[in-house]
Scaffold this motif. Structure first.
Motif, PDB file in Angstrom:
ATOM      1  N   GLU A   1     -30.593 -12.678  40.316  1.00 13.61           N
ATOM      2  CA  GLU A   1     -31.493 -11.562  39.532  1.00 13.61           C
ATOM      3  C   GLU A   1     -31.906 -10.590  40.848  1.00 13.61           C
ATOM      4  O   GLU A   1     -32.139  -9.353  40.226  1.00 13.61           O
ATOM      5  N   HIS A   2     -32.112 -10.658  41.922  1.00 14.71           N
ATOM      6  CA  HIS A   2     -32.135  -9.709  43.002  1.00 14.71           C
ATOM      7  C   HIS A   2     -31.115  -8.822  42.931  1.00 14.71           C
ATOM      8  O   HIS A   2     -31.330  -7.816  43.112  1.00 14.71           O
ATOM      9  N   CYS A   3     -29.804  -9.287  42.789  1.00 18.37           N
ATOM     10  CA  CYS A   3     -28.835  -8.309  42.934  1.00 18.37           C
ATOM     11  C   CYS A   3     -28.524  -7.581  41.592  1.00 18.37           C
ATOM     12  O   CYS A   3     -28.465  -6.173  41.539  1.00 18.37           O
ATOM     13  N   GLU A   4     -29.094  -8.150  40.588  1.00 13.58           N
ATOM     14  CA  GLU A   4     -29.207  -7.259  39.358  1.00 13.58           C
ATOM     15  C   GLU A   4     -30.295  -6.275  39.607  1.00 13.58           C
ATOM     16  O   GLU A   4     -29.954  -5.336  38.900  1.00 13.58           O
ATOM     17  N   GLN A   5     -31.315  -6.470  40.225  1.00 16.25           N
ATOM     18  CA  GLN A   5     -32.576  -5.700  40.249  1.00 16.25           C
ATOM     19  C   GLN A   5     -31.721  -4.204  41.306  1.00 16.25           C
ATOM     20  O   GLN A   5     -32.057  -3.279  40.985  1.00 16.25           O
ATOM     21  N   THR A   6     -31.052  -4.673  42.169  1.00 11.75           N
ATOM     22  CA  THR A   6     -30.525  -4.022  43.054  1.00 11.75           C
ATOM     23  C   THR A   6     -29.626  -2.931  42.397  1.00 11.75           C
ATOM     24  O   THR A   6     -29.747  -1.600  42.601  1.00 11.75           O
ATOM     25  N   VAL A   7     -28.671  -3.488  41.763  1.00 11.52           N
ATOM     26  CA  VAL A   7     -27.827  -2.670  40.996  1.00 11.52           C
ATOM     27  C   VAL A   7     -28.662  -1.780  39.851  1.00 11.52           C
ATOM     28  O   VAL A   7     -28.205  -0.529  39.614  1.00 11.52           O
ATOM     29  N   GLU A   8     -29.459  -2.119  39.041  1.00 13.55           N
ATOM     30  CA  GLU A   8     -30.294  -1.433  38.367  1.00 13.55           C
ATOM     31  C   GLU A   8     -30.876  -0.415  38.856  1.00 13.55           C
ATOM     32  O   GLU A   8     -30.994   0.828  38.222  1.00 13.55           O
ATOM     33  N   GLU A   9     -31.658  -0.589  39.817  1.00 10.24           N
ATOM     34  CA  GLU A   9     -32.300   0.469  40.783  1.00 10.24           C
ATOM     35  C   GLU A   9     -31.230   1.735  40.991  1.00 10.24           C
ATOM     36  O   GLU A   9     -31.457   2.751  41.111  1.00 10.24           O
ATOM     37  N   ALA A  10     -30.104   1.207  41.627  1.00 13.27           N
ATOM     38  CA  ALA A  10     -29.091   2.234  42.035  1.00 13.27           C
ATOM     39  C   ALA A  10     -28.678   3.028  40.662  1.00 13.27           C
ATOM     40  O   ALA A  10     -28.587   4.171  40.925  1.00 13.27           O
ATOM     41  N   LEU A  11     -28.501   2.387  39.529  1.00 17.66           N
ATOM     42  CA  LEU A  11     -27.950   2.996  38.405  1.00 17.66           C
ATOM     43  C   LEU A  11     -29.263   4.083  37.880  1.00 17.66           C
ATOM     44  O   LEU A  11     -28.686   5.256  37.527  1.00 17.66           O
ATOM     45  N   GLN A  12     -30.414   3.578  38.189  1.00 15.49           N
ATOM     46  CA  GLN A  12     -31.476   4.285  37.463  1.00 15.49           C
ATOM     47  C   GLN A  12     -31.875   5.583  38.298  1.00 15.49           C
ATOM     48  O   GLN A  12     -32.415   6.625  38.052  1.00 15.49           O
ATOM     49  N   SER A  13     -31.167   5.533  39.479  1.00 19.79           N
ATOM     50  CA  SER A  13     -31.580   6.601  40.430  1.00 19.79           C
ATOM     51  C   SER A  13     -30.502   7.872  40.219  1.00 19.79           C
ATOM     52  O   SER A  13     -30.660   9.056  40.673  1.00 19.79           O
ATOM     53  N   VAL A  14     -29.536   7.372  39.276  1.00 20.37           N
ATOM     54  CA  VAL A  14     -28.444   8.477  39.038  1.00 20.37           C
ATOM     55  C   VAL A  14     -29.186   9.484  38.061  1.00 20.37           C
ATOM     56  O   VAL A  14     -29.854   8.968  37.106  1.00 20.37           O
ATOM     57  N   SER A  15     -28.951  10.822  38.166  1.00 15.58           N
ATOM     58  CA  SER A  15     -29.560  11.858  37.136  1.00 15.58           C
ATOM     59  C   SER A  15     -28.881  11.679  35.964  1.00 15.58           C
ATOM     60  O   SER A  15     -27.587  11.172  35.787  1.00 15.58           O
ATOM     61  N   GLY A  16     -29.689  11.712  34.865  1.00 13.72           N
ATOM     62  CA  GLY A  16     -29.425  11.395  33.363  1.00 13.72           C
ATOM     63  C   GLY A  16     -29.272  10.111  32.897  1.00 13.72           C
ATOM     64  O   GLY A  16     -29.242  10.144  31.729  1.00 13.72           O
ATOM     65  N   VAL A  17     -29.551   9.159  33.618  1.00 13.92           N
ATOM     66  CA  VAL A  17     -29.618   7.545  33.114  1.00 13.92           C
ATOM     67  C   VAL A  17     -31.022   7.424  32.770  1.00 13.92           C
ATOM     68  O   VAL A  17     -32.040   7.631  33.537  1.00 13.92           O
ATOM     69  N   SER A  18     -31.133   6.979  31.497  1.00 16.24           N
ATOM     70  CA  SER A  18     -32.511   6.600  30.990  1.00 16.24           C
ATOM     71  C   SER A  18     -32.875   5.219  31.165  1.00 16.24           C
ATOM     72  O   SER A  18     -34.039   4.732  31.120  1.00 16.24           O
ATOM     73  N   ASP A  19     -31.754   4.368  31.279  1.00 15.74           N
ATOM     74  CA  ASP A  19     -32.357   2.922  31.330  1.00 15.74           C
ATOM     75  C   ASP A  19     -30.765   2.291  32.023  1.00 15.74           C
ATOM     76  O   ASP A  19     -29.603   2.736  31.598  1.00 15.74           O
ATOM     77  N   ALA A  20     -31.034   1.133  32.511  1.00 13.76           N
ATOM     78  CA  ALA A  20     -29.735   0.342  33.053  1.00 13.76           C
ATOM     79  C   ALA A  20     -30.190  -1.132  33.192  1.00 13.76           C
ATOM     80  O   ALA A  20     -31.252  -1.350  33.708  1.00 13.76           O
ATOM     81  N   ARG A  21     -29.176  -1.919  32.882  1.00  7.57           N
ATOM     82  CA  ARG A  21     -29.542  -3.535  32.666  1.00  7.57           C
ATOM     83  C   ARG A  21     -28.155  -3.845  33.358  1.00  7.57           C
ATOM     84  O   ARG A  21     -27.093  -3.608  32.839  1.00  7.57           O
ATOM     85  N   ALA A  22     -28.346  -4.801  34.301  1.00  8.84           N
ATOM     86  CA  ALA A  22     -27.332  -5.723  34.885  1.00  8.84           C
ATOM     87  C   ALA A  22     -27.400  -7.012  34.492  1.00  8.84           C
ATOM     88  O   ALA A  22     -28.469  -7.819  34.480  1.00  8.84           O
ATOM     89  N   ASP A  23     -26.273  -7.713  34.488  1.00 10.68           N
ATOM     90  CA  ASP A  23     -26.337  -9.125  34.232  1.00 10.68           C
ATOM     91  C   ASP A  23     -25.142  -9.868  35.144  1.00 10.68           C
ATOM     92  O   ASP A  23     -23.776  -9.457  35.015  1.00 10.68           O
ATOM     93  N   HIS A  24     -25.461 -10.352  35.915  1.00 13.23           N
ATOM     94  CA  HIS A  24     -24.669 -11.231  37.243  1.00 13.23           C
ATOM     95  C   HIS A  24     -23.843 -11.974  36.415  1.00 13.23           C
ATOM     96  O   HIS A  24     -22.677 -12.062  36.895  1.00 13.23           O
ATOM     97  N   GLU A  25     -24.315 -12.827  35.612  1.00 13.26           N
ATOM     98  CA  GLU A  25     -23.493 -14.022  35.052  1.00 13.26           C
ATOM     99  C   GLU A  25     -22.279 -13.277  34.176  1.00 13.26           C
ATOM    100  O   GLU A  25     -20.979 -13.663  34.253  1.00 13.26           O
TER     101      GLU A  25
END
Length: 65
Positions: free
Chosen positions: A13-37
């Protein structure tokens, strides 16, 4: 617009959070959800998929469309 990318290298889940934060930092992204499984991330917003992939890779994971 919804974009789904494959993300390899997430193992928890920590990996998911890292990916979500990276994606949410991109201009134009309103939401991002990652699923490691499922090895994927779903992104809402208007951003270029190459920019999204680069953000994931900069966070230390492998991304592909």
């Amino acid at each position: 617009m919804t974009t789904t990318i494959t993300v390899k290298g997430m193992s928890c889940e920590h990996c998911e959070q890292t990916v979500e934060e990276a994606l949410q930092s991109v201009s134009g992204v309103s939401d991002a959800r990652a699923d490691h499984e499922a090895e994927r991330a779903t992104i809402e917003g208007d951003s270029d998929s190459a920019v999204l992939a680069r953000a994931v890779e900069d966070a230390g994971y492998e991304a592909s469309m």
